[in-house]
Design an enzyme around this catalytic site. Sequence first.
Site, PDB file in Angstrom:
ATOM      1  N   ARG A  62       0.823  -1.216   0.000  1.00  0.00           N
ATOM      2  CA  ARG A  62       0.000   0.000   0.000  1.00  0.00           C
ATOM      3  C   ARG A  62       0.856   1.265   0.000  1.00  0.00           C
ATOM      4  O   ARG A  62       0.500   2.263  -0.629  1.00  0.00           O
ATOM      5  CB  ARG A  62      -0.933  -0.020   1.217  1.00  0.00           C
ATOM      6  CG  ARG A  62      -1.915   1.149   1.266  1.00  0.00           C
ATOM      7  CD  ARG A  62      -3.033   0.863   2.245  1.00  0.00           C
ATOM      8  NE  ARG A  62      -4.012   1.938   2.297  1.00  0.00           N
ATOM      9  CZ  ARG A  62      -4.238   2.675   3.388  1.00  0.00           C
ATOM     10  NH1 ARG A  62      -3.531   2.468   4.489  1.00  0.00           N
ATOM     11  NH2 ARG A  62      -5.157   3.617   3.369  1.00  0.00           N
ATOM     12  N   HIS A  66       0.318   4.377  -2.499  1.00  0.00           N
ATOM     13  CA  HIS A  66       0.075   5.747  -2.024  1.00  0.00           C
ATOM     14  C   HIS A  66       1.206   6.692  -2.414  1.00  0.00           C
ATOM     15  O   HIS A  66       0.999   7.886  -2.558  1.00  0.00           O
ATOM     16  CB  HIS A  66      -0.164   5.758  -0.518  1.00  0.00           C
ATOM     17  CG  HIS A  66      -1.550   5.325  -0.136  1.00  0.00           C
ATOM     18  ND1 HIS A  66      -2.210   5.777   0.975  1.00  0.00           N
ATOM     19  CD2 HIS A  66      -2.413   4.483  -0.766  1.00  0.00           C
ATOM     20  CE1 HIS A  66      -3.430   5.229   1.025  1.00  0.00           C
ATOM     21  NE2 HIS A  66      -3.554   4.434  -0.007  1.00  0.00           N
ATOM     22  N   ASN A  94      -3.817   8.819   5.279  1.00  0.00           N
ATOM     23  CA  ASN A  94      -2.585   8.089   5.593  1.00  0.00           C
ATOM     24  C   ASN A  94      -2.246   7.996   7.076  1.00  0.00           C
ATOM     25  O   ASN A  94      -1.670   7.002   7.522  1.00  0.00           O
ATOM     26  CB  ASN A  94      -1.398   8.747   4.863  1.00  0.00           C
ATOM     27  CG  ASN A  94      -1.421   8.497   3.364  1.00  0.00           C
ATOM     28  OD1 ASN A  94      -2.052   7.548   2.902  1.00  0.00           O
ATOM     29  ND2 ASN A  94      -0.735   9.343   2.600  1.00  0.00           N
ATOM     30  N   HIS A 193      -6.530  -5.812  -2.034  1.00  0.00           N
ATOM     31  CA  HIS A 193      -7.263  -5.981  -0.778  1.00  0.00           C
ATOM     32  C   HIS A 193      -7.467  -7.453  -0.431  1.00  0.00           C
ATOM     33  O   HIS A 193      -8.192  -7.776   0.499  1.00  0.00           O
ATOM     34  CB  HIS A 193      -8.591  -5.219  -0.831  1.00  0.00           C
ATOM     35  CG  HIS A 193      -8.407  -3.729  -0.903  1.00  0.00           C
ATOM     36  ND1 HIS A 193      -9.402  -2.855  -1.250  1.00  0.00           N
ATOM     37  CD2 HIS A 193      -7.312  -2.954  -0.680  1.00  0.00           C
ATOM     38  CE1 HIS A 193      -8.945  -1.606  -1.236  1.00  0.00           C
ATOM     39  NE2 HIS A 193      -7.673  -1.649  -0.898  1.00  0.00           N
TER      40      HIS A 193
HETATM   41  C1  HEM Z   1      -9.468   1.344  -5.849  1.00  0.00           C
HETATM   42  C2  HEM Z   1      -9.325   2.278  -4.948  1.00  0.00           C
HETATM   43  C3  HEM Z   1      -8.889   1.991  -3.537  1.00  0.00           C
HETATM   44  C4  HEM Z   1      -9.524   2.369  -2.408  1.00  0.00           C
HETATM   45  C5  HEM Z   1     -10.805   3.184  -2.335  1.00  0.00           C
HETATM   46  C6  HEM Z   1      -8.776   1.851  -1.297  1.00  0.00           C
HETATM   47  C7  HEM Z   1      -9.104   2.059   0.032  1.00  0.00           C
HETATM   48  C8  HEM Z   1      -8.470   1.463   1.093  1.00  0.00           C
HETATM   49  C9  HEM Z   1      -8.819   1.657   2.468  1.00  0.00           C
HETATM   50  C10 HEM Z   1      -9.930   2.573   2.973  1.00  0.00           C
HETATM   51  C11 HEM Z   1      -8.007   0.887   3.219  1.00  0.00           C
HETATM   52  C12 HEM Z   1      -7.988   0.795   4.741  1.00  0.00           C
HETATM   53  C13 HEM Z   1      -7.177   1.984   5.251  1.00  0.00           C
HETATM   54  C14 HEM Z   1      -7.349   2.308   6.701  1.00  0.00           C
HETATM   55  O1  HEM Z   1      -7.710   1.483   7.524  1.00  0.00           O
HETATM   56  O2  HEM Z   1      -7.091   3.468   7.034  1.00  0.00           O
HETATM   57  C15 HEM Z   1      -7.115   0.198   2.315  1.00  0.00           C
HETATM   58  C16 HEM Z   1      -6.170  -0.698   2.694  1.00  0.00           C
HETATM   59  C17 HEM Z   1      -5.280  -1.301   1.809  1.00  0.00           C
HETATM   60  N1  HEM Z   1      -5.148  -1.012   0.477  1.00  0.00           N
HETATM   61 FE1  HEM Z   1      -6.456   0.017  -0.658  1.00  0.00          FE
HETATM   62  N2  HEM Z   1      -7.708   1.172  -1.774  1.00  0.00           N
HETATM   63  C18 HEM Z   1      -7.722   1.227  -3.134  1.00  0.00           C
HETATM   64  C19 HEM Z   1      -6.785   0.703  -3.987  1.00  0.00           C
HETATM   65  C20 HEM Z   1      -5.653   0.017  -3.583  1.00  0.00           C
HETATM   66  C21 HEM Z   1      -4.551  -0.343  -4.448  1.00  0.00           C
HETATM   67  C22 HEM Z   1      -4.448   0.007  -5.919  1.00  0.00           C
HETATM   68  C23 HEM Z   1      -3.649  -1.012  -3.683  1.00  0.00           C
HETATM   69  C24 HEM Z   1      -2.311  -1.588  -4.056  1.00  0.00           C
HETATM   70  C25 HEM Z   1      -1.970  -1.936  -5.277  1.00  0.00           C
HETATM   71  C26 HEM Z   1      -4.206  -1.080  -2.348  1.00  0.00           C
HETATM   72  C27 HEM Z   1      -3.633  -1.740  -1.301  1.00  0.00           C
HETATM   73  C28 HEM Z   1      -4.132  -1.775  -0.017  1.00  0.00           C
HETATM   74  C29 HEM Z   1      -3.625  -2.642   1.020  1.00  0.00           C
HETATM   75  C30 HEM Z   1      -2.538  -3.700   0.847  1.00  0.00           C
HETATM   76  C31 HEM Z   1      -4.337  -2.340   2.175  1.00  0.00           C
HETATM   77  C32 HEM Z   1      -4.121  -2.934   3.566  1.00  0.00           C
HETATM   78  C33 HEM Z   1      -3.031  -2.129   4.247  1.00  0.00           C
HETATM   79  C34 HEM Z   1      -2.586  -2.682   5.585  1.00  0.00           C
HETATM   80  O3  HEM Z   1      -3.030  -3.753   5.986  1.00  0.00           O
HETATM   81  O4  HEM Z   1      -1.756  -2.007   6.223  1.00  0.00           O
HETATM   82  N3  HEM Z   1      -5.398  -0.431  -2.317  1.00  0.00           N
HETATM   83  N4  HEM Z   1      -7.420   0.580   1.036  1.00  0.00           N
END
Ligand code: HEM
Length: 324
Positions: A62, A66, A94, A193
């Site tokens: 992530r 970002h 973030n 995800h």
């Molecule tokens: C399509 C649009 C996307 C939205 C709306 C989105 C939104 C989110 C949100 C709301 C979270 C949780 C954050 C929190 O708890 O504060 C999250 C977690 C995460 N996102 Fe996304 N995301 C998107 C695309 C992506 C992309 C493109 C990637 C990587 C290629 C990604 C990788 C991740 C990962 C791996 C997590 C878990 C992070 C952790 O466990 O520390 N996301 N995302």
Amino acid sequence: MASASFRWVLFITAVFFVVPVCTGQLSAGFYNATCPNLTAIVSNRIDTILAADIGLAAGLLRLHFHDCFVRGCDGSVLLNSTNGSLAEKDSTPNANSLRGFVEIDAIKSDVEAACPGVVSCADILALAAEDATRKVGNVSWPVPMGRRDGNVSIAAEAVAFLPPPSLNFAQLVQSFAIFGLDTKDMVVLSGAHTIGRTRCLHVITRLWNFTGVFNTSDPTMNATFVDFLKGLCPSNAPSQFVSLDSTGQTFDSIFYNNVLSMKGVLASDHELINNAQGLQIINTMLANNSFAADFGVSMVKLGNVQVKTGTVGEIRKNCAVINS
Ligand code: HEM
Ligand SMILES: *[C@@H]1O[C@H](CO)[C@@H](O)[C@H](O)[C@H]1NC(C)=O
Ligand SMILES: *[C@@H]1O[C@H](CO)[C@@H](O)[C@H](O)[C@H]1NC(C)=O
Ligand SMILES: *[C@@H]1O[C@H](CO)[C@@H](O)[C@H](O)[C@H]1NC(C)=O
Ligand SMILES: *[C@@H]1O[C@H](CO)[C@@H](O)[C@H](O)[C@H]1NC(C)=O
Ligand SMILES: *[C@@H]1O[C@H](CO)[C@@H](O)[C@H](O)[C@H]1NC(C)=O
Ligand SMILES: *[C@@H]1O[C@H](CO)[C@@H](O)[C@H](O)[C@H]1NC(C)=O
Ligand SMILES: *[C@@H]1O[C@H](CO)[C@@H](O)[C@H](O)[C@H]1NC(C)=O
Ligand SMILES: *[C@@H]1O[C@H](CO)[C@@H](O)[C@H](O)[C@H]1NC(C)=O
Ligand SMILES: *[C@@H]1O[C@H](CO)[C@@H](O)[C@H](O)[C@H]1NC(C)=O
Ligand SMILES: *[C@@H]1O[C@H](CO)[C@@H](O)[C@H](O)[C@H]1NC(C)=O
């Protein structure tokens, strides 16, 4: 709802304050002569990191995303705030959310010990994302390098460009199109995800207060799953975490099966099937068993977003501060 459209207004205005950066060419053997052991150094440290906390794979993946969506993949997400300016890492999407900063610093110091002043923080992020993801799943992709580090990090730009989970399908598509990523890239990269977690604050409205009346939930979420998530995300616990996927430690395509079964955790994950094209991309990918390959293709595109190369930017010594 109100906050969704507010964010979207910011998002549209964001298009007007982006500074376009020429995209240079990354290359496969970029550090062959100057840091020949780079991938082994990164890989070794990631082994230690994942042994201590497997969840860091999600964090590192992530972080790279970002980074790339704000001023391109230039390590800007790693910069600390300064007295005058709140940095990306301290922005609403973030702060208290991204993880992996300390780990990136550890990798950077290993790399600096072997090849001082040579490898950018942006390239380390790209390498770490691939290495960590490969180690939790059957997926890998080439990581061409040569990115250079930026010297600007502005919290408001992270708010403007990072898609919030309240966006609908068309808005999600638009948020990726800004960076030359198409609908398939958006649907495929959302498959990230399949690992990691979200804070409950992104889910509580879907579970507890969907219509504005307490204890009403999103009708597009499976009712059994709603009850399950309510146990993990009580209405008064926004800072608790819940897994984004039923197999949250493993990088696999089960995420999409869950989304198809109305068990997407984020509203934006559910949006992927709330559109004929999104549904078709997912069904084809599952039928072809091509998620891993498709994800790699889209990650290479993501890693190329607005990269600084050649003499633009710098090779930061410390990923958290610009060189003085
Ligand atoms: C399509 C649009 C996307 C939205 C709306 C989105 C939104 C989110 C949100 C709301 C979270 C949780 C954050 C929190 O708890 O504060 C999250 C977690 C995460 N996102 Fe996304 N995301 C998107 C695309 C992506 C992309 C493109 C990637 C990587 C290629 C990604 C990788 C991740 C990962 C791996 C997590 C878990 C992070 C952790 O466990 O520390 N996301 N995302
Ligand atoms: C860099 O080194 C790797 C492994 O030694 C090799 O496979 C690759 O062809 C080299 N690339 C370039 C551009 O020199
Ligand atoms: C390359 O790095 C790895 C991991 O740090 C180390 O075990 C190995 O000895 C290094 N190889 C060389 C040739 O420096
Ligand atoms: C950057 O910020 C973090 C967290 O506030 C802090 O631990 C770290 O020492 C800072 N790094 C530098 C180089 O100032
Ligand atoms: C920020 O302000 C503090 C206290 O006023 C000062 O000690 C520090 O040097 C400043 N840092 C930067 C990066 O300007
Ligand atoms: C539920 O939603 C309504 C309308 O958005 C809001 O006014 C109220 O504070 C929310 N209640 C809880 C318990 O979150
Ligand atoms: C929420 O509603 C369900 C029935 O839909 C009920 O079983 C449950 O007790 C309610 N929970 C609260 C905290 O009101
Ligand atoms: C919701 O999920 C449960 C448990 O996985 C399943 O038994 C049920 O059939 C699903 N409900 C619908 C309407 O699909
Ligand atoms: C999936 O397989 C079908 C039929 O074999 C093929 O036409 C299509 O191009 C494939 N799609 C992807 C995304 O690989
Ligand atoms: C791993 O990925 C490859 C290529 O994407 C695929 O052909 C293979 O079936 C996958 N293996 C497993 C165990 O999932
Ligand atoms: C950032 O880099 C640009 C271009 O490389 C340069 O013009 C500018 O002075 C730098 N800003 C700071 C704060 O170092």
